[in-house]
Design an enzyme around this catalytic site. Structure first.
Site, PDB file in Angstrom:
ATOM      1  N   LYS A 121     -31.501 -13.527 -12.487  1.00 22.66           N
ATOM      2  CA  LYS A 121     -31.469 -12.063 -12.369  1.00 22.66           C
ATOM      3  C   LYS A 121     -32.698 -11.467 -13.046  1.00 22.66           C
ATOM      4  CE  LYS A 121     -26.441 -11.309 -12.325  1.00 22.66           C
ATOM      5  NZ  LYS A 121     -26.387 -10.697 -11.001  1.00 22.66           N
ATOM      6  N   ARG A 141     -17.768 -16.122  -6.301  1.00 18.73           N
ATOM      7  CA  ARG A 141     -16.963 -16.550  -5.149  1.00 18.73           C
ATOM      8  C   ARG A 141     -16.741 -18.065  -5.163  1.00 18.73           C
ATOM      9  NH1 ARG A 141     -21.220 -13.804  -1.148  1.00 18.73           N
ATOM     10  NH2 ARG A 141     -21.528 -12.647  -3.070  1.00 18.73           N
TER      11      ARG A 141
HETATM   12  N1  BES Z   1     -21.711 -10.680 -11.344  1.00 13.07           N
HETATM   13  C1  BES Z   1     -22.518 -10.301 -10.241  1.00 13.07           C
HETATM   14  C2  BES Z   1     -22.110  -8.960  -9.627  1.00 13.07           C
HETATM   15  C3  BES Z   1     -22.296  -7.751 -10.497  1.00 13.07           C
HETATM   16  C4  BES Z   1     -23.440  -6.988 -10.390  1.00 13.07           C
HETATM   17  C5  BES Z   1     -21.324  -7.347 -11.371  1.00 13.07           C
HETATM   18  C6  BES Z   1     -23.598  -5.858 -11.156  1.00 13.07           C
HETATM   19  C7  BES Z   1     -21.470  -6.220 -12.152  1.00 13.07           C
HETATM   20  C8  BES Z   1     -22.611  -5.480 -12.045  1.00 13.07           C
HETATM   21  C9  BES Z   1     -22.420 -11.355  -9.144  1.00 13.07           C
HETATM   22  O1  BES Z   1     -22.243 -12.650  -9.592  1.00 13.07           O
HETATM   23  C10 BES Z   1     -23.705 -11.331  -8.395  1.00 13.07           C
HETATM   24  O2  BES Z   1     -24.685 -11.656  -8.985  1.00 13.07           O
HETATM   25  N2  BES Z   1     -23.644 -10.948  -7.139  1.00 13.07           N
HETATM   26  C11 BES Z   1     -24.816 -10.876  -6.339  1.00 13.07           C
HETATM   27  C12 BES Z   1     -24.493 -11.517  -5.022  1.00 13.07           C
HETATM   28  C13 BES Z   1     -25.708 -11.781  -4.172  1.00 13.07           C
HETATM   29  C14 BES Z   1     -26.570 -12.838  -4.792  1.00 13.07           C
HETATM   30  C15 BES Z   1     -25.251 -12.212  -2.815  1.00 13.07           C
HETATM   31  C16 BES Z   1     -25.179  -9.409  -6.164  1.00 13.07           C
HETATM   32  O3  BES Z   1     -24.286  -8.563  -6.093  1.00 13.07           O
HETATM   33  O4  BES Z   1     -26.364  -9.111  -6.148  1.00 13.07           O
HETATM   34 MN    MN Z   2     -24.052 -13.588 -10.052  1.00 12.99          MN
END
Ligand code: BES
Ligand code: MN
Ligand code: ZN
Length: 505
Positions: A285, A359
């Site tokens: 991230k 997921r």
């Molecule tokens: N934990 C994150 C989602 C999230 C984002 C929670 C912001 C709380 C605040 C999740 O694991 C994630 O990183 N999701 C990605 C999915 C993508 C890579 C398909 C996302 O939402 O960007």
């Molecule tokens: Mn994630």
């Protein structure tokens, strides 16, 4: 904050502050507020006609009543709180007002407060429901996470005791049951908040498992914690793939409440995403705001916390809580984009992006629940940033394969004030998850990001009635909103408790 119930004339109560209320548009107050007005020689009516008190929602007016002219009136002050319009009044208005009052009392340095039950008079809310909402608003609205604040000596302490005053003896039993439920619901939601607010260095999978075991032993639940070797034996390749990038060992948490031991098929499984820190893994991230990913176990926190209240309130069904806890880290042994893993149910998954890890852990948690005979599954997960894009941070998207279960979740969420809205699992968006090398891919592109994530989980839920609640946007707030204080909200802990209570009544 200690909460007590007494049957008394409000004007004779001993308290630093007595809280009474007023609906918008009422010019001559009745009920308990009217009794106070009379004891004060019509002072409240006068402030209404002067325009200082209007009764608008959350309006607070503090009146100092330590005056020989009010002989026989014992409260030192009276706080008149506005309830807003009687047309839009409900238990959520009671929560909102009670939260504002609790913070106002704290700022005013009040130690002993007394209050009437808002809404049980002309508001027409049933006394036990009104009391539950009052207690929840007070306890949730005054929540703070102060554990690591050691130097601020000027901070005001919480209100020590709130006494609920009711003149009518016939209502006392209902009010007392509302207090019991309100305390259990709030303590659970505040526990979930504590777990989410805890920084990741203090909340490893093992710490979360320890909290779960403590909740279990203190409330008569059974608890099992599986280690990496157990999970490997069960074939949870999707979960293991996420976990392999970091050094802190995974913990697979399973709590059981037996409320209908003779009928094991009368069960509901609550599955919470439990990523104790989500760095994104190799699909790292960006740095800005990454610290918020300490809260990526908010779903797990909610299901564990809900079990505490469920154990205390004892609905007549069997409830299981599961949390596949792990970090998602980019270490040298981390899984790579392009890897293929095999989930517990035998399905293969192409890892397109290691940041779509939630997921993967949910897939195996669902596989486990099904291997144990799950009849209904509700999963809760901080799953997609796209949830915020779709519905903002006041409403959680909900998906599901069973209308009855979806509707039950939506109804309970509305009753407790944790807004949710159903989104469709449409077949067009589903295609975005298809992989050229495996049964499925763990991402589906930018369009409909919450939907593709839900479709992925749906493939593992299969025929089992299942609902998915995406709390990515609602689990933490930047600033206080009603009874939801800044930081972790604990959402949707109270919805889960309410759901279990409703299904097992
Ligand atoms: N934990 C994150 C989602 C999230 C984002 C929670 C912001 C709380 C605040 C999740 O694991 C994630 O990183 N999701 C990605 C999915 C993508 C890579 C398909 C996302 O939402 O960007
Ligand atoms: Mn994630
Ligand atoms: Zn995540």
């Amino acid at each position: 904050m200690e909460i007590a119930v007494v049957q008394s004339d409000v004007t004779k109560i001993q308290a630093d502050v007595l809280v009474v209320n007023l609906f918008e548009g009422v010019t001559s107050p009745g009920g308990a507020t009217g009794a106070v007005d009379t004891a004060l020689g019509g002072l409240i009516s006068e402030l209404i006609s002067d325009g200082e008190i209007t009764g608008s929602l959350n309006e607070t007016t503090l009146i100092h009543t330590l005056n020989p002219a009010y002989e026989g009136f014992t409260p030192a002050r009276v706080l008149v709180v506005g309830l807003g319009s009687n047309d839009s009044f409900d238990t959520n208005a009671i929560r909102r007002v009670s939260a504002a009052v609790a913070r106002k009392l704290r700022i005013s340095g009040v130690k002993y407060a007394a209050t009437i039950v808002h809404g049980a008079g002309i508001g027409n809310v049933e006394p036990s429901a009104a009391t539950q909402a009052l207690v929840e608003g007070s306890l949730l609205g005054s929540y703070r996470f102060l554990k690591y604040r050691t130097t601020d000596k000027k901070r005001k302490p919480d209100v020590a005791k709130l006494t609920i005053v009711e003149a009518d003896a016939g209502k006392i039993a209902a009010i007392e049951s509302g207090v019991t439920r309100g305390q259990a619901y709030s303590a659970a939601e505040n526990l979930a908040r504590d777990l989410v607010n805890e920084p990741a260095n203090k909340m490893a999978p093992s710490d979360l498992a320890n909290v779960a075991s403590t909740v279990a032993s203190e409330n008569g639940l059974s608890s099992v914690v599986l280690e990496e070797s157990d999970v490997a034996k069960l074939g949870m390749g999707a979960y293991l793939g996420v976990s392999q990038g970091g050094p802190r060992p995974l913990k697979f948490i399973h709590l059981t409440y037996e409320g209908d031991a003779g009928n094991p098929e009368n069960n509901m499984w609550l599955i919470g995403k439990g990523i104790t820190f989500d760095s994104g893994g190799i699909s790292l991230k960006p740095g800005l705001g990454m610290g918020k990913m300490k809260g990526d176990m908010g779903g797990g926190a909610a299901v564990i916390a809900a079990m505490q209240a469920i154990a205390q309130l004892k609905p007549n069904l069997n409830v299981h809580a599961v949390c596949a806890a792990t970090d998602n880290m980019p270490g040298g042994s981390a899984q790579r984009p392009g890897d293929v893993v095999t989930a517990m149910n035998g399905m293969t998954i192409e890892i397109d992006n290691t940041d779509a890890e939630g997921r993967l852990t949910l897939a195996d948690a669902i596989g486990y629940a099904q291997s144990k005979g799950a009849a209904k599954i509700v999963d809760v997960a901080t799953l997609t940033g796209a949830a915020r894009i779709a519905l903002g941070d006041g409403v959680s998207p909900v998906f599901g394969n069973d209308d009855d279960l979806v509707n039950a979740v939506l109804e309970t969420s509305e009753a407790v004030g944790e807004s949710m809205w159903r989104l469709p699992l449409d077949p067009v968006t589903k295609r975005q998850n298809s992989s050229k090398i495996a049964d499925l891919k763990n991402t589906g592109g930018r369009a409909g990001g919450s939907t593709t994530a839900a479709h992925f989980i749906a493939d593992f839920a299969g025929e089992t009635p299942w609902v998915h609640i995406d709390i990515a946007a609602t689990s933490m707030l930047d600033s206080t909103r009603g009874w939801m204080t800044a930081g972790a909200t604990g959402v949707p802990t109270r919805s889960l408790i309410e759901l279990a209570m409703k299904m097992g009544n």
